[in-house]
Design an enzyme around this catalytic site. Sequence first.
Site, PDB file in Angstrom:
ATOM      1  CD  GLU A 240     -14.799  58.641  -8.742  1.00 26.36           C
ATOM      2  OE1 GLU A 240     -14.612  59.754  -9.245  1.00 26.36           O
ATOM      3  OE2 GLU A 240     -14.295  57.597  -9.177  1.00 26.36           O
ATOM      4  N   GLY A 241     -13.631  62.219  -4.890  1.00 28.12           N
ATOM      5  CA  GLY A 241     -13.713  63.446  -4.104  1.00 28.12           C
ATOM      6  C   GLY A 241     -14.133  63.104  -2.689  1.00 28.12           C
TER       7      GLY A 241
END
Length: 601
Positions: free
Chosen positions: A441-442
């Site tokens: 998610e980054g």
Amino acid sequence: MPTYTAPVRDALFVINEVLDLPALNNLPGFASATPDLVESILTEAGRFTAEVLAPLNRSGDEEGCTRHEDGSVTTPAGFKNAYDQFVEAGWGTLTAPEEFGGQGLPHVVGFAVEEFISAANQSFGMYPGLANGAVAALLATGSQEQKDTYLPRMVAGEWLGTMNLTEPQCGTDLGMIRTRAVPQDDGSYAITGTKIFISAGEHDLTENIIHLVLAKTPGAPDSTKGISLFVVPKVLVNDDGSLGERNAVACGSIEHKMGIHGNSTCLLNYDGAKGWLVGEENRGLAAMFIMMNAARLGVGVQGLAQGEVSYQNAVAYALDRRQGRALTGPAEPEAQADPIFNHPDVRRMLMDAKAFNEGMRALCLWGALLVDMSHRAATEEERAEADQLISLLTPVIKGYGTDKGFEVAVNMQQVFGGHGYVREWGMEQFVRDARIAQIYEGTNGIQAMDLCGRKLAQKGGAAIQAFFKLVGEEIAAAQDDAEQKALADKLQKALADQQAATMWFMHNAMQNPNHLGAGAFNYMHLMGIVTLGYLWLRMARVARRRLAEGAEPSAFYEAKLVTARYFMDRYLPDTGALRRKIESGADAVMALPPEAFAVAA
């Protein structure tokens, strides 16, 4: 065999006493969230996660998921039965809109349950967790027809969902995606391409999986401005809601990962699969960010969850394991050795974990309440303020929360000594599972750049100034109480370090953007420490008041005061060092040419 007990009492303390959820019962959806109902939900969630999910955590890790020749995937033994119980109990419906079969409860209640699920079995929790993000994206940007087709079954848990962003040649830089969406005469699109790292991309828990896929239409700009979002069901849905033929999407392989073995991380091949545009063409990234932001908050909760479950097992081990004698003399003279709980360095690691876990729980639940307030607050101004603040805090919750959650898991493994390195004790799994939260998610470097490169400057710095004002007001409110003032004065110094670092960015990052890039990670941690310090000051204030009122059990509130003092004494001093690292700039970071990094033979 590791164990888990959901921290129901602590979650209720934050929800009811610190955040004062009962005082918001005039807002939509809050009236039904009475203290009695919230307590019953969390108590039952604690039972379910401890008795049903936690026993599957180690076996699921050892067995993993299996891909078959036809591309189907089976989850570890017990997962399907556990998921059926999850659906039957309605756990996935807690915060979903009543319009589509949900209970409409505040997200702050759902986040508490999400922590329990992730701590008991992170791999399992990812299946419904990703579906929640897909529901949020469809709610915000889907057509009414798409909502009516997919959301009731997804909310009920009959179908699950995924998010499809990453491709072999691109992760963070989504402008490089190659998946194509070609319009068809019937209004659908033919989706062709390959997506990788798709969590829960294929499994046997539900009969359908609703994929949300980023792709580019013909002639779209070859950048992030050309990305569109499509809903692509694994099995096509007939007009009457029944399932039709299998869509042209298949699992090509599942990844062999360091951790979260019980969750199927898939390579998905789309071969002209039928999909439908969600929202506007070329506006897909904005739509997907709704899902990504929800997922980032969920990943922050995972960092807390792994910190909590590893802490619980380390405490039990430290109380039982005997080695050496306490430095101040034998604690139990009749025994051959004292429990290692008596050694200050072991106690240091346990106190570090306790202070982080309880502070991070308060941050996650506060963040969830801000999400609620951004939609349900009484005035537009209040909704905008809440949205602004949670936007600022999201990279901190994800980045700082998972960095420290992993650190806690490693330190709790250290408490076990050699036994922590042995699989049967379970600690090495907590470490492996916690590690992914810093990446997906980054990555946390991306979170730091999002915080410093985007969020600090938005609307002329309005969000960070609002944050500074909030912390400053809490510090000012503590000045009339000598013990509370002692904590507040230390937080004031930490806040001053953050304010100075912010000003340094303002004065130096424009002339050399690398200064911001080199200091962003340190700034994210600095802000994480200040934010937890702010929440510990709030929790200490409540604990003092409750003790003065004669609340029981007094030991719970007394422990809060000691842990607050520990956090201020042992965590806050780090802000000075982080500020100095930021102010050292990027010159030494970027000075060496690439060839200087090669190892000479």
